[in-house]
Design an enzyme around this catalytic site. Structure first.
Site, PDB file in Angstrom:
ATOM      1  N   LEU A 203       0.857  -1.190   0.000  1.00  7.75           N
ATOM      2  CA  LEU A 203       0.000   0.000   0.000  1.00  7.75           C
ATOM      3  C   LEU A 203       0.888   1.235   0.000  1.00  7.75           C
ATOM      4  O   LEU A 203       1.739   1.386   0.879  1.00  7.75           O
ATOM      5  CB  LEU A 203      -0.896   0.037   1.252  1.00  7.75           C
ATOM      6  CG  LEU A 203      -2.032  -0.990   1.362  1.00  7.75           C
ATOM      7  CD1 LEU A 203      -2.644  -0.923   2.756  1.00  7.75           C
ATOM      8  CD2 LEU A 203      -3.087  -0.714   0.305  1.00  7.75           C
ATOM      9  N   HIS A 204       0.704   2.099  -0.990  1.00  6.87           N
ATOM     10  CA  HIS A 204       1.494   3.332  -0.987  1.00  6.87           C
ATOM     11  C   HIS A 204       0.820   4.502  -1.694  1.00  6.87           C
ATOM     12  O   HIS A 204       1.235   5.641  -1.522  1.00  6.87           O
ATOM     13  CB  HIS A 204       2.862   3.089  -1.644  1.00  6.87           C
ATOM     14  CG  HIS A 204       2.819   3.078  -3.141  1.00  6.87           C
ATOM     15  ND1 HIS A 204       2.335   2.015  -3.853  1.00  6.87           N
ATOM     16  CD2 HIS A 204       3.179   4.014  -4.058  1.00  6.87           C
ATOM     17  CE1 HIS A 204       2.416   2.280  -5.142  1.00  6.87           C
ATOM     18  NE2 HIS A 204       2.919   3.485  -5.306  1.00  6.87           N
ATOM     19  N   ARG A 205      -0.229   4.257  -2.478  1.00  2.00           N
ATOM     20  CA  ARG A 205      -0.813   5.351  -3.251  1.00  2.00           C
ATOM     21  C   ARG A 205      -1.472   6.361  -2.324  1.00  2.00           C
ATOM     22  O   ARG A 205      -2.180   5.991  -1.382  1.00  2.00           O
ATOM     23  CB  ARG A 205      -1.831   4.818  -4.257  1.00  2.00           C
ATOM     24  CG  ARG A 205      -1.200   3.935  -5.307  1.00  2.00           C
ATOM     25  CD  ARG A 205      -1.627   4.320  -6.699  1.00  2.00           C
ATOM     26  NE  ARG A 205      -0.859   3.569  -7.679  1.00  2.00           N
ATOM     27  CZ  ARG A 205      -0.026   4.104  -8.546  1.00  2.00           C
ATOM     28  NH1 ARG A 205       0.155   5.405  -8.554  1.00  2.00           N
ATOM     29  NH2 ARG A 205       0.623   3.368  -9.406  1.00  2.00           N
ATOM     30  N   ARG A 238       5.773   5.932   2.963  1.00  2.04           N
ATOM     31  CA  ARG A 238       4.620   6.830   2.886  1.00  2.04           C
ATOM     32  C   ARG A 238       3.495   6.393   3.808  1.00  2.04           C
ATOM     33  O   ARG A 238       2.746   7.211   4.327  1.00  2.04           O
ATOM     34  CB  ARG A 238       4.107   6.893   1.444  1.00  2.04           C
ATOM     35  CG  ARG A 238       2.956   7.862   1.281  1.00  2.04           C
ATOM     36  CD  ARG A 238       2.448   7.981  -0.135  1.00  2.04           C
ATOM     37  NE  ARG A 238       1.547   9.115  -0.184  1.00  2.04           N
ATOM     38  CZ  ARG A 238       1.876  10.331  -0.550  1.00  2.04           C
ATOM     39  NH1 ARG A 238       3.106  10.587  -0.921  1.00  2.04           N
ATOM     40  NH2 ARG A 238       1.002  11.311  -0.541  1.00  2.04           N
ATOM     41  N   ASP A 276      -1.698  -1.822  -4.537  1.00  2.57           N
ATOM     42  CA  ASP A 276      -2.129  -0.654  -5.304  1.00  2.57           C
ATOM     43  C   ASP A 276      -1.013  -0.184  -6.236  1.00  2.57           C
ATOM     44  O   ASP A 276      -1.058   0.920  -6.765  1.00  2.57           O
ATOM     45  CB  ASP A 276      -2.605   0.477  -4.390  1.00  2.57           C
ATOM     46  CG  ASP A 276      -1.544   0.954  -3.406  1.00  2.57           C
ATOM     47  OD1 ASP A 276      -0.386   0.511  -3.488  1.00  2.57           O
ATOM     48  OD2 ASP A 276      -1.884   1.779  -2.531  1.00  2.57           O
TER      49      ASP A 276
END
Length: 384
Positions: A203-205, A238, A276
């Site tokens: 998950l990073h978006r 992030r 993602d």
């Protein structure tokens, strides 16, 4: 020829390495520029070590900041470098801020510009990456598309046939070149994992991790999936703060970011990957591993049409249902045409045989019907 190759963040490194190697094997002088958009060891140095990328010839050290700040700093630092090195061409990859910044500087300075991964479209104008892709394509001389759907997008947007080259996927060049090394990694032993007995999550978006309500919903869904399939989540910088604030459900194990070889090994042995990331959609397709994408859209639809990827959106109930279906009946492995480990060779052919800034049409030139026919006839890749 002297060619500047630009990288700036983790997704770029796997794309630029095979292109550099292919160009240098053909005698081109390659100048590697690292903008420094990713600068910590977990997102930067470990990938250079794992992939055997030589130290960059120039490091711009731009660091983090808002989109405007980061893009502006890259442009300011890249402009004098370009004037000093005076390349015949510049290669940019992907869709990060560094990609767009260096593309704009190159277009105004005059060298030929090549965009690797041209033509990818998510149709989501709220994604900063989508803006970067579209703007970079607009000023590029060479549009190096990874798949036919990307080339179709470019033709629909009015680009000339002589600009468009379907070359395949350079990410897969790097994956196939390093797969056996990755399979020798001890990362599964370190985490006490057995092949096919866990799921992998990334998950990073911003749309997923910056909004606490969205991230809470995703974690709820992942917690339900983890009841049937334990999940491993290497934490992107992030997302680290948000995950610490919210906490994660049982069955989800947080671990530090993984290097390239370890991450490929984790993907390769996973029962399912939930992500993602666009690059992970491609890598799982090449590996034949089921992938559930936690987004409402993807700029890589070929991974859904011809690969192992399933688009689940961000609704928690839909994610749980999609994952259950994929776990019960995994999609059959399929790999798109030209994802064969030779995309970088085709890119080198295009760049070294395509002429110079003085001899070939530039991005906004209008060709006559005769010139269009000649361009298509001389293009070994663009019509396929």
């Amino acid at each position: 020829m002297r060619i500047v190759c630009v990288a700036g963040a983790r997704p770029n490194y796997m794309k630029i390495k095979p292109v550099m190697d292919a160009l240098e094997r053909r005698g081109a002088e390659v100048v590697l520029v690292h903008t420094g958009q990713h600068y910590d060891d977990a997102m930067n140095d470990v990938f250079f070590r794992d992939l055997g990328i030589r130290p960059p010839d120039r490091f711009l050290g731009v660091g983090s900041g808002s989109h405007a700040e980061q893009t502006g700093r890259v442009m300011t630092a890249f402009e004098p470098l370009l004037a000093e090195t005076a390349p015949d061409a510049v290669v940019v990859v992907g869709d990060i801020n560094s990609t767009l910044a260096c593309a704009l500087v190159t277009a105004k300075a005059g060298p030929l510009l090549a965009h690797v991964e041209a033509g990818l479209r998510s149709r989501d104008w709220g994604m900063p990456e989508e803006v970067n892709r579209v703007a970079t394509d607009r000023v590029s001389d060479y549009l190096l598309a990874p798949s036919p759907d990307a080339a179709d997008n470019l033709r629909a947007e009015g680009y000339r046939d002589d600009q468009i080259h379907v070359v395949g996927n350079v990410m897969i060049d790097t994956l196939l070149a390093n797969l056996e090394r990755a399979r020798r990694s001890d990362v599964l032993d370190r985490y006490g994992l057995a092949p096919g007995q866990y799921g992998l999550v990334t998950l990073h978006r911003p749309a997923n991790v910056d909004d606490p309500a969205v991230l809470t919903g995703l974690l709820k869904a992942l917690g339900e999936i983890a009841a049937d399939c334990p999940l491993l989540l290497p934490v992107h910088p992030r997302a680290a703060g948000r995950l610490a604030e919210l906490g994660v459900p049982g069955g989800i194990r947080l671990v530090p970011p993984a290097g390239y070889l370890d991450f490929i090994a984790l993907q390769d042995s996973a029962r399912v990957v939930l992500t993602d990331s666009g690059g992970v959609q491609e890598e799982t397709t090449a590996l034949g591993v089921p992938c559930v994408t936690l987004r409402d859209n993807t700029e890589r639809p070929i991974t859904v049409e011809q690969g192992t990827n399933t688009l689940a959106g961000r609704d928690p109930d839909r994610i749980v249902a999609t994952a259950a279906r994929v776990l019960a009946a995994p999609p059959a492995p399929r790999r798109p045409e030209l994802w064969d480990g030779r995309a970088s060779e085709r890119i080198a052919d295009v760049l070294l045989e395509g002429g110079t800034a003085r001899t070939r049409p530039r991005p906004t030139d209008m060709l006559s019907t005769t010139q269009h026919g000649a361009a298509r006839g001389n293009d070994k890749h663009g019509s396929r």
